[in-house]
Write an enzyme that holds these catalytic residues in place. Structure first.
Site, PDB file in Angstrom:
ATOM      1  N   GLU A  40     -15.284  14.841 -27.904  1.00 22.83           N
ATOM      2  CA  GLU A  40     -14.726  14.335 -29.160  1.00 22.83           C
ATOM      3  C   GLU A  40     -15.392  13.024 -29.582  1.00 22.83           C
ATOM      4  O   GLU A  40     -15.620  12.790 -30.774  1.00 22.83           O
ATOM      5  CB  GLU A  40     -13.213  14.147 -29.037  1.00 22.83           C
ATOM      6  CG  GLU A  40     -12.426  15.448 -28.996  1.00 22.83           C
ATOM      7  CD  GLU A  40     -12.565  16.269 -30.272  1.00 22.83           C
ATOM      8  OE1 GLU A  40     -12.862  15.684 -31.333  1.00 22.83           O
ATOM      9  OE2 GLU A  40     -12.394  17.495 -30.207  1.00 22.83           O
ATOM     10  N   TYR A 123      -7.439   9.787 -34.787  1.00 23.71           N
ATOM     11  CA  TYR A 123      -8.001  11.140 -34.719  1.00 23.71           C
ATOM     12  C   TYR A 123      -8.280  11.572 -33.279  1.00 23.71           C
ATOM     13  O   TYR A 123      -7.827  12.626 -32.820  1.00 23.71           O
ATOM     14  CB  TYR A 123      -9.295  11.264 -35.536  1.00 23.71           C
ATOM     15  CG  TYR A 123     -10.041  12.492 -35.124  1.00 23.71           C
ATOM     16  CD1 TYR A 123      -9.621  13.735 -35.553  1.00 23.71           C
ATOM     17  CD2 TYR A 123     -11.088  12.423 -34.201  1.00 23.71           C
ATOM     18  CE1 TYR A 123     -10.239  14.894 -35.103  1.00 23.71           C
ATOM     19  CE2 TYR A 123     -11.709  13.561 -33.749  1.00 23.71           C
ATOM     20  CZ  TYR A 123     -11.279  14.795 -34.201  1.00 23.71           C
ATOM     21  OH  TYR A 123     -11.874  15.924 -33.741  1.00 23.71           O
ATOM     22  N   ASP A 141      -9.505  14.624 -39.275  1.00 20.38           N
ATOM     23  CA  ASP A 141     -10.837  14.074 -39.513  1.00 20.38           C
ATOM     24  C   ASP A 141     -11.268  14.448 -40.919  1.00 20.38           C
ATOM     25  O   ASP A 141     -10.466  14.964 -41.713  1.00 20.38           O
ATOM     26  CB  ASP A 141     -11.827  14.567 -38.451  1.00 20.38           C
ATOM     27  CG  ASP A 141     -12.222  16.024 -38.647  1.00 20.38           C
ATOM     28  OD1 ASP A 141     -11.496  16.766 -39.367  1.00 20.38           O
ATOM     29  OD2 ASP A 141     -13.252  16.444 -38.091  1.00 20.38           O
ATOM     30  N   CYS A 192     -15.216  25.795 -45.384  1.00 23.81           N
ATOM     31  CA  CYS A 192     -14.765  24.884 -46.441  1.00 23.81           C
ATOM     32  C   CYS A 192     -15.634  23.624 -46.441  1.00 23.81           C
ATOM     33  O   CYS A 192     -15.156  22.499 -46.300  1.00 23.81           O
ATOM     34  CB  CYS A 192     -13.294  24.529 -46.231  1.00 23.81           C
ATOM     35  SG  CYS A 192     -12.507  23.742 -47.665  1.00 23.81           S
ATOM     36  N   CYS A 199     -15.821  30.428 -50.161  1.00 26.56           N
ATOM     37  CA  CYS A 199     -14.424  30.803 -50.395  1.00 26.56           C
ATOM     38  C   CYS A 199     -14.138  32.275 -50.121  1.00 26.56           C
ATOM     39  O   CYS A 199     -13.041  32.626 -49.669  1.00 26.56           O
ATOM     40  CB  CYS A 199     -14.036  30.460 -51.831  1.00 26.56           C
ATOM     41  SG  CYS A 199     -14.096  28.683 -52.181  1.00 26.56           S
ATOM     42  N   CYS A 202     -13.165  32.736 -46.568  1.00 29.46           N
ATOM     43  CA  CYS A 202     -12.109  31.863 -46.070  1.00 29.46           C
ATOM     44  C   CYS A 202     -10.859  32.649 -45.723  1.00 29.46           C
ATOM     45  O   CYS A 202     -10.338  33.404 -46.560  1.00 29.46           O
ATOM     46  CB  CYS A 202     -11.776  30.799 -47.115  1.00 29.46           C
ATOM     47  SG  CYS A 202     -10.450  29.688 -46.587  1.00 29.46           S
ATOM     48  N   CYS A 208      -4.931  28.965 -51.196  1.00 34.53           N
ATOM     49  CA  CYS A 208      -5.639  27.756 -51.614  1.00 34.53           C
ATOM     50  C   CYS A 208      -5.492  27.536 -53.118  1.00 34.53           C
ATOM     51  O   CYS A 208      -5.751  28.439 -53.920  1.00 34.53           O
ATOM     52  CB  CYS A 208      -7.119  27.872 -51.253  1.00 34.53           C
ATOM     53  SG  CYS A 208      -8.080  26.402 -51.680  1.00 34.53           S
TER      54      CYS A 208
END
Length: 351
Positions: A40, A123, A141, A192, A199, A202, A208
């Site tokens: 991370e 985060y 994030d 995204c 899209c 997705c 959305c």
């Protein structure tokens, strides 16, 4: 705003997609909190493709927290070299030392406790706590912010950091918080995306509000700069200069000696490379002083030393120095066993 029922559908759609399409990444094959924490930190503002090899090399050198805590800072920076944002490595090292000295080598298990460690913010603490320990903490994030803003139909004027954190917590799947956080970041990194979102691919497109690209924040304008560096190689050694310990960028790290503009004849110019650091794009000219006498070597107030090429893996090099030395064949090759899987995809919003 999505209703409670729609948020439930969102979780189911997203996790079903993630279960099928999640990228096979080395840090996803473990629940070791130390390994997850390292990944991370590395992934902050850095693409996955750049992290994978560094992660493998770092974990080979420092396989457990105690190994990292007992290491010298310069050795940590040497292994980190080429990944950039070196403050992350320094904070990671200091945090490991704190865990080893004050917590008996046992990492904290909650996001709140993790935030007490150097270099760990909201985060990272939520990501590690949720993935390694199953805590229902929403990790937000840049990728997650973008997904939430598009799903909700928000722009910068009505998407404050507080509102985004609260909304992320409402969307979070409490039964699978680690997978859900990773799925949100995966969606933002691969589908995204900031420009030209995919899209039609997705998994949550029916829910959305945007279903297409919209502005989610202005990028910082990049600046351009031209610099020159000297390269000198003699008897299997190369000359390096150390950056000042109080430098704002990469303090104490080793680089090729700097040259003033026009200080070297064009006949010595052997390489030109492009290199980006934060918001600056550099055009770098490299001049070969290998055949020149000592009196012709660049004069600088920096500390300069000759390093054996075979030992450069152990030197805390700047990313630019590593890049140039590789291009000029003056950097030792990484052993095959130190490499891991490769990846063609791209936290703080990149991954």
């Amino acid at each position: 705003m999505l209703s409670i029922a729609q948020r439930r559908d969102f979780r189911q759609m997203l996790l079903a997609w993630f279960d099928t399409h999640a990228r096979d990444l080395p840090w996803r094959r473990t629940r070791d909190p130390y390994a997850i924490w390292v990944s991370e930190i590395m992934l902050q503002q850095t693409r996955v493709v750049a992290v994978i090899e560094h992660y493998a090399r770092f974990m080979q050198r420092f396989p457990a927290l105690d190994a990292l805590a007992s290491a010298r800072e310069e050795d940590v920076l040497a292994v980190w070299s080429g990944l950039g944002y070196y403050r992350r490595a320094r904070m990671l090292h200091r945090a490991a030392q704190k865990v080893q000295a004050e917590l008996g080598g046992v990492m904290p298990k909650t996001a709140e406790e993790l935030r007490d460690l150097p270099g760990i913010g909201a985060y990272t603490s939520a990501a590690v706590a949720s993935i390694a320990f199953g805590e229902a903490a929403a990790a937000v994030d840049g990728n997650v912010e973008r997904v939430l803003m598009r799903v909700q139909g928000w722009d910068e004027s009505n998407a404050s950091a507080t509102r985004l954190r609260e909304t992320a917590a409402e969307f979070l799947d409490a039964a699978r918080p680690g997978d859900f956080n990773q799925a949100m970041m995966e969606l933002g990194a691969t589908i995204c995306v900031p420009r030209g979102p995919l899209c039609l691919q997705c998994p949550v497109q029916p829910l959305c509000a945007t279903r297409g690209e919209h502005l989610t924040g202005e990028r910082k304008k990049m600046q351009s700069r031209t610099v020159s560096h000297a390269f000198a190689r003699r008897r299997g050694r190369v000359l390096l200069a150390q950056r000042p310990k109080d430098a704002s960028l990469m303090p104490g790290m080793w680089e090729l000696p700097s040259l003033e503009s026009g200080a070297a004849p064009q006949s010595l110019r052997v390489l030109e490379v492009k290199h980006a650091i934060t918001v600056t794009n550099y055009t770098v000219g490299v001049y070969d002083f290998s055949a020149a006498g000592d009196e012709a070597l660049p004069k600088t107030e920096q500390v300069m030393r000759w390093f054996a090429v075979s030992a450069l893996h152990e030197v805390a090099l700047t990313g630019l120095a590593r890049k140039v030395l590789k291009k000029l064949g003056a950097f030792p090759k990484i052993a095959a066993h130190a490499k891991s899987v490769t990846d063609t995809d791209s936290n703080m919003g990149v991954r």
